[in-house]
Design a protein around this motif. Structure first.
Motif, short mmCIF file in Angstrom:
data_model
loop_
_atom_site.label_atom_id
_atom_site.label_comp_id
_atom_site.label_asym_id
_atom_site.label_seq_id
_atom_site.Cartn_x
_atom_site.Cartn_y
_atom_site.Cartn_z
N SER A 107 0.82 -1.21 -0.08
CA SER A 107 0.03 -0.06 0.12
C SER A 107 0.69 1.23 0.02
N GLU A 108 0.44 2.28 -0.60
CA GLU A 108 1.00 3.49 -0.62
C GLU A 108 0.45 4.53 0.41
N THR A 115 6.71 2.34 7.67
CA THR A 115 8.02 2.98 7.52
C THR A 115 8.10 3.82 6.39
N VAL A 116 8.18 5.09 6.69
CA VAL A 116 8.06 6.39 6.17
C VAL A 116 9.06 7.25 5.82
N VAL A 117 9.53 7.65 4.46
CA VAL A 117 10.55 8.33 4.21
C VAL A 117 9.93 9.72 3.55
N TYR A 118 10.08 10.87 4.28
CA TYR A 118 9.78 12.00 3.98
C TYR A 118 10.74 13.10 4.06
N VAL A 119 10.54 14.07 3.31
CA VAL A 119 11.46 15.32 3.10
C VAL A 119 10.68 16.53 3.69
N THR A 158 1.87 8.41 -0.46
CA THR A 158 3.09 8.70 -1.23
C THR A 158 2.85 10.00 -2.09
N GLY A 159 3.73 10.90 -2.02
CA GLY A 159 3.39 12.21 -2.74
C GLY A 159 2.72 13.31 -2.29
N ASP A 160 2.07 12.97 -1.26
CA ASP A 160 1.35 14.05 -0.39
C ASP A 160 2.12 15.07 0.22
N LEU A 161 1.86 16.36 0.10
CA LEU A 161 2.34 17.46 0.82
C LEU A 161 1.44 17.81 2.21
N VAL A 168 7.38 25.99 16.95
CA VAL A 168 8.24 27.15 16.46
C VAL A 168 7.58 27.59 15.19
N ALA A 169 7.06 26.84 14.29
CA ALA A 169 6.63 26.96 13.02
C ALA A 169 5.92 25.84 12.46
N VAL A 170 5.24 26.13 11.49
CA VAL A 170 4.67 25.12 10.58
C VAL A 170 5.66 24.72 9.45
N VAL A 171 5.80 23.45 9.58
CA VAL A 171 6.89 23.00 8.64
C VAL A 171 6.08 22.16 7.53
N GLY A 172 6.68 22.24 6.21
CA GLY A 172 6.05 21.36 4.90
C GLY A 172 6.90 20.46 4.94
N ILE A 173 6.27 19.23 4.68
CA ILE A 173 6.69 17.72 4.49
C ILE A 173 6.14 17.15 3.25
N GLU A 174 6.88 16.64 2.50
CA GLU A 174 6.50 15.66 1.46
C GLU A 174 6.77 14.21 1.68
N VAL A 175 5.90 13.30 1.70
CA VAL A 175 6.11 11.76 1.89
C VAL A 175 6.59 11.39 0.42
N ILE A 176 7.62 10.69 0.69
CA ILE A 176 8.53 9.97 -0.60
C ILE A 176 8.12 8.55 -0.72
N SER A 177 8.24 7.60 0.19
CA SER A 177 8.05 6.54 0.12
C SER A 177 7.24 5.95 1.36
N VAL A 178 6.50 4.77 1.10
CA VAL A 178 5.68 4.00 2.36
C VAL A 178 6.20 2.48 2.02
N GLN A 179 6.52 2.09 3.36
CA GLN A 179 6.92 0.54 3.09
C GLN A 179 6.11 -0.21 4.40
N TYR A 180 5.87 -1.48 4.37
CA TYR A 180 5.28 -2.39 5.23
C TYR A 180 6.07 -3.72 5.25
N PRO A 181 6.22 -4.22 6.49
CA PRO A 181 6.53 -5.66 6.31
C PRO A 181 6.08 -6.67 5.57
N ALA A 182 6.89 -7.46 5.08
CA ALA A 182 6.23 -8.48 4.05
C ALA A 182 5.38 -9.46 4.80
N PRO A 183 4.22 -9.95 4.37
CA PRO A 183 3.67 -11.10 5.15
C PRO A 183 4.39 -12.26 5.47
#
Length: 184
Positions: A107-108, A115-119, A158-161, A168-183
Motif C-alpha cells: 500500500s502507498e 516505515t515512511v520516508v519524508y522530506v 506517497t507524494g502528498d504534501l 516554532v513554526a509550520v513545516v511543510g513535508i512531502e511523503v517520498i515512500s511508504v513501506q510495510y513488512p512483508a507478510p
C-alpha cells in the motif's frame, strides 16, 4: 507517629523512566513483535528476576538487624520496582490491540506500522516507523502513533504534501515512500 510507620507514596521509588500514558479514550495499538517483547519482559520478571530478588531478601532478613542491612533494604526496594513493572505490563498487555502492519504490504497509504520516508522544507530526508506507545524508540527512528509527526503522516499517501505544526513554526513535508513488512 514515627516515619517508620508511614506509607510511602507510589511514585517515591521511580528511578527508571516510565512509558507515557495513553491519551484518554485511545486504543493501545501494538505490533505482534512489540507484544511479544512486552510479554517476554513480563514473563522474565515473573519467572527469573523476582524469584532471585526474593531469595536475596529472604537471606538478608535471616541475618538479623534489617534497619542497617543494605541487601535487605535494596532488595525490598527492587521488589517494589519489579512488582510495579509487572502490574504495568499486565495492564498494558490486557488492553493491547495487536495490529499486524503486514496486512498493508504494497500500500502507498500510511497506516500503523508503516516505515515512511519524508522530506521537510529544508530538504532533509528522514525515515521513521510508526509503532505503538509501548514499543516506539526514538533512538531507532520509531515514533509513537500518537506523536504529532505520526498523526500528521497517518492516512497520507506517497507524494502528498503535508503541514506539520511544531511549537516554532509550520513545516511543510512531502511523503517520498511508504513501506510495510512483508507478510509471513
Amino acid at each position: 507517629m514515627s516515619k517508620a510507620f508511614t506509607r510511602e507514596s507510589e511514585g517515591a521509588d521511580d528511578d527508571e523512566p516510565q512509558l507515557p500514558a495513553l491519551p484518554p479514550g485511545a486504543k493501545n495499538y501494538i505490533t505482534p513483535a512489540g507484544y511479544a517483547a512486552l510479554r517476554h519482559e513480563l514473563l522474565d520478571l515473573i519467572d527469573n528476576e523476582r524469584p532471585k530478588v526474593v531469595e536475596v531478601v529472604h537471606w538478608a532478613a535471616s541475618n538479623g538487624d534489617r534497619s542497617e542491612n543494605g541487601d535487605y533494604i535494596y532488595g525490598k526496594k527492587r521488589l517494589r520496582e519489579i512488582d510495579r513493572r509487572i502490574r504495568f505490563l499486565t495492564q498494558r498487555l490486557e488492553i493491547a490491540q495487536v495490529i499486524d502492519p503486514a496486512v498493508h504490504y504494497g500500500s502507498e497509504q500510511i497506516f500503523f506500522g508503516a516505515t515512511v520516508v519524508y522530506v521537510d522544507d529544508a530538504g532533509v530526508a528522514r525515515t521513521v516507523t510508526i509503532l505503538g506507545i509501548d514499543e516506539a524508540d526514538s533512538a531507532q527512528a520509531q515514533l509513537s502513533w500518537v506523536s504529532p509527526i505520526a498523526r500528521t503522516l497517518l492516512k497520507a499517501h506517497t507524494g502528498d504534501l503535508l503541514q506539520l505544526v511544531t511549537p516554532v513554526a509550520v513545516v511543510g513535508i512531502e511523503v517520498i515512500s511508504v513501506q510495510y513488512p512483508a507478510p509471513g
